[in-house]
Design a protein around this motif. Structure first.
Motif, PDB file in Angstrom:
ATOM      1  N   GLU A  68      -7.974   2.492  -3.613  1.00 48.20           N
ATOM      2  CA  GLU A  68      -8.828   1.775  -4.491  1.00 48.20           C
ATOM      3  C   GLU A  68      -7.536   1.101  -5.659  1.00 48.20           C
ATOM      4  OE1 GLU A  68     -12.973   2.797  -5.895  1.00 48.20           O
ATOM      5  OE2 GLU A  68     -11.803   4.457  -6.156  1.00 48.20           O
ATOM      6  N   THR A  69      -6.544   1.900  -5.703  1.00 43.19           N
ATOM      7  CA  THR A  69      -5.282   1.226  -6.655  1.00 43.19           C
ATOM      8  C   THR A  69      -4.761  -0.012  -5.643  1.00 43.19           C
ATOM      9  OG1 THR A  69      -4.922   3.493  -7.319  1.00 43.19           O
ATOM     10  CG2 THR A  69      -3.349   2.024  -7.676  1.00 43.19           C
ATOM     11  N   VAL A  70      -4.540   0.424  -4.384  1.00 40.68           N
ATOM     12  CA  VAL A  70      -4.030  -0.773  -3.704  1.00 40.68           C
ATOM     13  C   VAL A  70      -4.912  -2.104  -3.875  1.00 40.68           C
ATOM     14  CG1 VAL A  70      -3.699  -1.777  -1.202  1.00 40.68           C
ATOM     15  CG2 VAL A  70      -2.953   0.634  -1.936  1.00 40.68           C
ATOM     16  N   GLY A  71      -6.272  -1.963  -3.799  1.00 39.50           N
ATOM     17  CA  GLY A  71      -7.109  -2.962  -3.998  1.00 39.50           C
ATOM     18  C   GLY A  71      -6.902  -3.489  -5.379  1.00 39.50           C
ATOM     19  N   VAL A  72      -6.801  -2.752  -6.341  1.00 39.03           N
ATOM     20  CA  VAL A  72      -6.702  -3.120  -7.670  1.00 39.03           C
ATOM     21  C   VAL A  72      -5.392  -4.028  -7.922  1.00 39.03           C
ATOM     22  CG1 VAL A  72      -6.371  -2.773 -10.119  1.00 39.03           C
ATOM     23  CG2 VAL A  72      -8.225  -1.685  -8.883  1.00 39.03           C
ATOM     24  N   LEU A  73      -4.293  -3.710  -7.035  1.00 38.23           N
ATOM     25  CA  LEU A  73      -3.122  -4.162  -7.326  1.00 38.23           C
ATOM     26  C   LEU A  73      -3.233  -5.468  -6.715  1.00 38.23           C
ATOM     27  CD1 LEU A  73       0.091  -3.753  -7.677  1.00 38.23           C
ATOM     28  CD2 LEU A  73       0.442  -2.644  -5.829  1.00 38.23           C
ATOM     29  N   LEU A  74      -3.664  -5.754  -5.557  1.00 39.45           N
ATOM     30  CA  LEU A  74      -3.611  -7.003  -4.678  1.00 39.45           C
ATOM     31  C   LEU A  74      -4.657  -7.712  -5.687  1.00 39.45           C
ATOM     32  CD1 LEU A  74      -4.298  -5.540  -1.079  1.00 39.45           C
ATOM     33  CD2 LEU A  74      -1.930  -6.841  -2.092  1.00 39.45           C
ATOM     34  N   ALA A  75      -5.683  -7.236  -6.221  1.00 38.21           N
ATOM     35  CA  ALA A  75      -6.667  -8.051  -6.891  1.00 38.21           C
ATOM     36  C   ALA A  75      -5.871  -8.656  -8.261  1.00 38.21           C
ATOM     37  CB  ALA A  75      -7.777  -7.460  -7.292  1.00 38.21           C
ATOM     38  N   SER A  76      -4.932  -7.852  -8.872  1.00 34.11           N
ATOM     39  CA  SER A  76      -4.315  -8.437 -10.143  1.00 34.11           C
ATOM     40  C   SER A  76      -3.447  -9.418  -9.746  1.00 34.11           C
ATOM     41  CB  SER A  76      -3.440  -7.073 -10.564  1.00 34.11           C
ATOM     42  OG  SER A  76      -2.362  -7.121  -9.676  1.00 34.11           O
ATOM     43  N   PHE A  77      -2.922  -9.490  -8.629  1.00 30.98           N
ATOM     44  CA  PHE A  77      -1.982 -10.871  -8.216  1.00 30.98           C
ATOM     45  C   PHE A  77      -3.028 -12.083  -8.133  1.00 30.98           C
ATOM     46  CE2 PHE A  77      -0.893 -13.747  -4.876  1.00 30.98           C
ATOM     47  CZ  PHE A  77       0.472 -14.047  -5.259  1.00 30.98           C
ATOM     48  N   ALA A  78      -4.041 -11.978  -7.595  1.00 28.99           N
ATOM     49  CA  ALA A  78      -5.069 -12.865  -7.213  1.00 28.99           C
ATOM     50  C   ALA A  78      -5.916 -13.341  -8.500  1.00 28.99           C
ATOM     51  CB  ALA A  78      -5.960 -12.354  -6.201  1.00 28.99           C
ATOM     52  N   ALA A  79      -6.104 -12.226  -9.236  1.00 33.64           N
ATOM     53  CA  ALA A  79      -6.658 -12.935 -10.528  1.00 33.64           C
ATOM     54  C   ALA A  79      -5.969 -13.753 -11.285  1.00 33.64           C
ATOM     55  CB  ALA A  79      -7.129 -11.589 -11.353  1.00 33.64           C
ATOM     56  N   ALA A  80      -4.538 -13.287 -11.476  1.00 32.24           N
ATOM     57  CA  ALA A  80      -3.524 -14.056 -12.195  1.00 32.24           C
ATOM     58  C   ALA A  80      -3.446 -15.721 -11.544  1.00 32.24           C
ATOM     59  CB  ALA A  80      -2.350 -13.505 -12.274  1.00 32.24           C
ATOM     60  N   GLN A  81      -3.417 -15.657 -10.175  1.00 30.74           N
ATOM     61  CA  GLN A  81      -3.204 -16.912  -9.405  1.00 30.74           C
ATOM     62  C   GLN A  81      -4.544 -17.739  -9.475  1.00 30.74           C
ATOM     63  OE1 GLN A  81      -3.777 -16.532  -5.044  1.00 30.74           O
ATOM     64  NE2 GLN A  81      -1.558 -17.690  -4.889  1.00 30.74           N
ATOM     65  N   ARG A 125      -5.244   6.274  11.450  1.00 25.91           N
ATOM     66  CA  ARG A 125      -5.824   6.262  12.728  1.00 25.91           C
ATOM     67  C   ARG A 125      -4.689   6.440  13.843  1.00 25.91           C
ATOM     68  NH1 ARG A 125     -10.347   2.296  14.345  1.00 25.91           N
ATOM     69  NH2 ARG A 125     -11.422   3.188  12.491  1.00 25.91           N
ATOM     70  N   PHE A 126      -3.551   5.801  13.585  1.00 24.14           N
ATOM     71  CA  PHE A 126      -2.510   5.967  14.619  1.00 24.14           C
ATOM     72  C   PHE A 126      -1.308   6.618  14.080  1.00 24.14           C
ATOM     73  CE2 PHE A 126      -5.224   2.064  15.593  1.00 24.14           C
ATOM     74  CZ  PHE A 126      -6.124   2.799  16.503  1.00 24.14           C
ATOM     75  N   HIS A 127      -1.101   7.032  12.703  1.00 23.52           N
ATOM     76  CA  HIS A 127       0.245   7.503  12.280  1.00 23.52           C
ATOM     77  C   HIS A 127       1.188   6.781  12.393  1.00 23.52           C
ATOM     78  CE1 HIS A 127      -2.428  11.287  12.515  1.00 23.52           C
ATOM     79  NE2 HIS A 127      -2.811  11.126  13.745  1.00 23.52           N
ATOM     80  N   TRP A 128       1.159   5.488  12.096  1.00 26.91           N
ATOM     81  CA  TRP A 128       2.243   4.485  12.285  1.00 26.91           C
ATOM     82  C   TRP A 128       3.100   4.627  10.916  1.00 26.91           C
ATOM     83  CZ3 TRP A 128       1.450  -0.711  14.966  1.00 26.91           C
ATOM     84  CH2 TRP A 128       0.993  -0.633  16.262  1.00 26.91           C
ATOM     85  N   THR A 129       4.336   4.431  10.927  1.00 22.87           N
ATOM     86  CA  THR A 129       5.154   4.522   9.819  1.00 22.87           C
ATOM     87  C   THR A 129       5.447   3.129   9.044  1.00 22.87           C
ATOM     88  OG1 THR A 129       7.093   4.343  11.138  1.00 22.87           O
ATOM     89  CG2 THR A 129       6.481   6.503  10.770  1.00 22.87           C
ATOM     90  N   LYS A 130       6.078   3.029   8.265  1.00 18.92           N
ATOM     91  CA  LYS A 130       6.438   1.717   7.456  1.00 18.92           C
ATOM     92  C   LYS A 130       7.225   0.720   8.235  1.00 18.92           C
ATOM     93  CE  LYS A 130       6.820   3.269   2.557  1.00 18.92           C
ATOM     94  NZ  LYS A 130       7.684   3.398   1.254  1.00 18.92           N
ATOM     95  N   ASP A 131       7.970   1.024   8.988  1.00 17.75           N
ATOM     96  CA  ASP A 131       8.632  -0.022   9.857  1.00 17.75           C
ATOM     97  C   ASP A 131       7.869  -0.166  11.103  1.00 17.75           C
ATOM     98  OD1 ASP A 131       8.980   2.724  10.966  1.00 17.75           O
ATOM     99  OD2 ASP A 131      10.597   2.266  12.184  1.00 17.75           O
ATOM    100  N   PRO A 134       0.776  -1.253  -0.172  1.00 12.96           N
ATOM    101  CA  PRO A 134       0.090   0.036   0.099  1.00 12.96           C
ATOM    102  C   PRO A 134       0.906   1.312   0.146  1.00 12.96           C
ATOM    103  CG  PRO A 134      -0.805  -1.567   1.484  1.00 12.96           C
ATOM    104  CD  PRO A 134       0.482  -2.150   1.147  1.00 12.96           C
ATOM    105  N   SER A 135       1.892   0.956   0.855  1.00 14.13           N
ATOM    106  CA  SER A 135       3.053   2.519   0.751  1.00 14.13           C
ATOM    107  C   SER A 135       3.598   2.794  -0.468  1.00 14.13           C
ATOM    108  CB  SER A 135       3.748   2.284   1.686  1.00 14.13           C
ATOM    109  OG  SER A 135       3.389   2.176   3.209  1.00 14.13           O
ATOM    110  N   TYR A 136       3.948   1.319  -1.145  1.00 16.69           N
ATOM    111  CA  TYR A 136       4.550   1.649  -2.574  1.00 16.69           C
ATOM    112  C   TYR A 136       3.640   2.222  -3.634  1.00 16.69           C
ATOM    113  CZ  TYR A 136       9.057  -0.696  -1.604  1.00 16.69           C
ATOM    114  OH  TYR A 136      10.280  -1.107  -1.305  1.00 16.69           O
ATOM    115  N   LEU A 192      -7.284  -7.462   6.089  1.00 11.07           N
ATOM    116  CA  LEU A 192      -5.972  -7.237   6.623  1.00 11.07           C
ATOM    117  C   LEU A 192      -4.685  -6.638   5.719  1.00 11.07           C
ATOM    118  CD1 LEU A 192      -5.162  -9.750   9.157  1.00 11.07           C
ATOM    119  CD2 LEU A 192      -6.185  -7.591   9.625  1.00 11.07           C
ATOM    120  N   GLN A 193      -4.834  -7.392   4.673  1.00 12.87           N
ATOM    121  CA  GLN A 193      -3.635  -6.974   3.303  1.00 12.87           C
ATOM    122  C   GLN A 193      -4.215  -5.828   2.792  1.00 12.87           C
ATOM    123  OE1 GLN A 193      -4.224 -10.600   0.900  1.00 12.87           O
ATOM    124  NE2 GLN A 193      -3.169 -11.783   2.408  1.00 12.87           N
ATOM    125  N   THR A 194      -5.306  -5.480   2.543  1.00  2.99           N
ATOM    126  CA  THR A 194      -6.011  -4.193   1.994  1.00  2.99           C
ATOM    127  C   THR A 194      -5.802  -2.991   2.790  1.00  2.99           C
ATOM    128  OG1 THR A 194      -7.188  -5.636   0.493  1.00  2.99           O
ATOM    129  CG2 THR A 194      -7.596  -3.323   0.508  1.00  2.99           C
TER     130      THR A 194
END
Length: 406
Positions: free
Chosen positions: A44-57, A248-254, A33-35, A237-239
């Motif tokens: 929504e782009t994140v959703g489409v990105l994850l869905a593209s992996f799953a559709a190919a799978q 909500r909590f201002h967490w960073t990538k790490d 999601p960060s990338y 969770l993944q999305t």
């Protein structure tokens, strides 16, 4: 060599293989999601990105499963790991150039060749039956959980070295696993081993049936539906979890990497220490049903979390639920498959999960963006309740297909 001895020799290597592969997967998954956001994408782009992996799978997994029945588990694992190395290198190129289309190409290639876990599960089914199969599936799941625990932690730290560093680390993990398979793994498929020493002709395994005939089996269809509902709620969770933690909590990538690392740790503990003993005392269908109810409560907890500690409680509950569910799903699917269809049945089951992975990110991403973050997680909670409901149908179907005593 008898089956227990073969399992004892094979299982540690299979666990190591999926561990290395899932370390790589865990490195990049929480950061996707960060990338995508850094490249100009939305929820929504994140959703489409994850869905593209799953559709190919979704399209490829049944074919890879059938290929493992015909040509062997080892060859499918080699192809999957080799393609994953290439996919991660594409990912690194996309990160360095901020090219969203390359990121999509990377995920689609990875999805189209992601048959290694199914082939490893089929290899276990080749050499184990009954409670030993459930125990072995749990150990394999523990390797997955350990990879998913360490991967996000490594990814969070690697991200400080540069945008391309996490996918390059992931490519290295897949390459090590590939070399290990090429050097050490022996074939387990009885149909392929049975052809050794004959005329070498490639023929369909004895007893092989069409995908339509497999899907028409009510037990297999019920397990497929259970896979679908389970992966549907898991994609919440993944999305949305990384987005929720940041918003909500201002967490960073790490910090997000640590969050998914905790998830992997709990899953590892459950699968390595609890699944085997519990499966000997409680029917797998009952365990999966209870895990679905637990997941529903966990997602509701995350949805309404006012502070990060409440979100962490929900995450631990969710990890416990999925730690119980995933190896038992594979055990159920292989239990209903004939010896010649282990790869095909597990491939169909994984494909049902892939369909959910294609639909779920699109659904949850849209709900997150256009309704609210809370609504996205509540939707996942409803899907978890649906998974529990499917187990009732599985139980009825199982009873209906057993012969009636005279």
């Amino acid at each position: 060599m008898d089956r227990p001895a073969r399992l004892d020799r094979l299982l540690p290597f299979l666990v190591l293989t999926v561990f290395l592969d899932l370390v790589g997967f865990g490195i990049i998954l929480p950061l996707l999601p960060s990338y995508a956001s850094d490249m100009g994408g939305t929820a929504e782009t994140v959703g489409v990105l994850l869905a593209s992996f799953a559709a190919a799978q979704l399209l490829a997994t049944p074919l890879l499963g059938r290929a493992s029945d015909r040509h062997g588990r080892r060859s499918v694992i080699v192809i999957s790991l080799g393609a994953n190395v290439v996919a991660m290198l594409l990912f690194a190129l996309a990160a360095s150039r901020h090219a969203l289309w390359l990121l999509f190409a990377s995920r689609m290639l990875a999805g189209a060749t992601s048959g290694n876990i199914g082939a490893c599960q089929a290899a276990i089914a080749d050499v184990a039956t009954g409670p030993e199969r459930a125990r072995a599936m749990g150990k394999l799941g523990a390797g997955i959980g350990l990879g998913m625990m360490l991967g996000p932690w490594i990814g969070g730290r690697a991200s400080k070295l540069g945008e391309a560093a996490p996918p390059l680390f992931a490519a290295a993990m897949a390459l090590v696993a590939l070399v290990g398979v090429l050097v050490f793994m022996k074939e387990t498929n009885p149909a392929v081993l049975g052809r050794a020493g004959r005329d070498g002709r490639e023929t369909a395994p004895r007893g092989a049936v069409s995908f339509a005939a497999l899907a028409a089996n009510p037990l297999i269809a019920a397990v497929g539906a259970l896979y679908f509902m389970t992966f549907l709620y898991m994609t919440t969770l993944q999305t949305a979890l990384a987005l929720l933690a940041a918003q909500r909590f201002h967490w960073t990538k790490d910090h997000v990497g640590d969050l998914f690392g905790l998830f992997g740790l709990v899953t590892l503990i459950v699968q390595s220490a609890l699944v085997g003993p519990i499966a000997q005392r409680v029917a797998p269908v009952h365990l999966v049903r209870g895990a679905g109810l637990l997941a529903a409560a966990a997602l509701a907890c995350i949805a309404f979390s006012p502070v990060s500690a409440v979100m962490l409680v929900g995450l631990v509950l969710m990890a416990t639920a999925l730690g119980l569910t995933q190896p038992l799903l594979a055990s159920l699917a292989s239990q209903y498959a004939g010896e010649a269809q282990q790869g095909a049945v597990l491939g169909l089951a994984q494909s049902s999960g892939s369909l959910a992975r294609a639909i779920g990110p699109l659904l949850w991403g849209a709900i997150y963006q256009h309704v609210s973050p809370t609504a996205a997680f509540l939707g996942g909670s409803v899907a978890a309740l649906g998974a529990s409901a499917v187990t009732l149908r599985l139980r009825e179907t199982d009873a209906a297909t057993k012969p009636t005593p005279e």
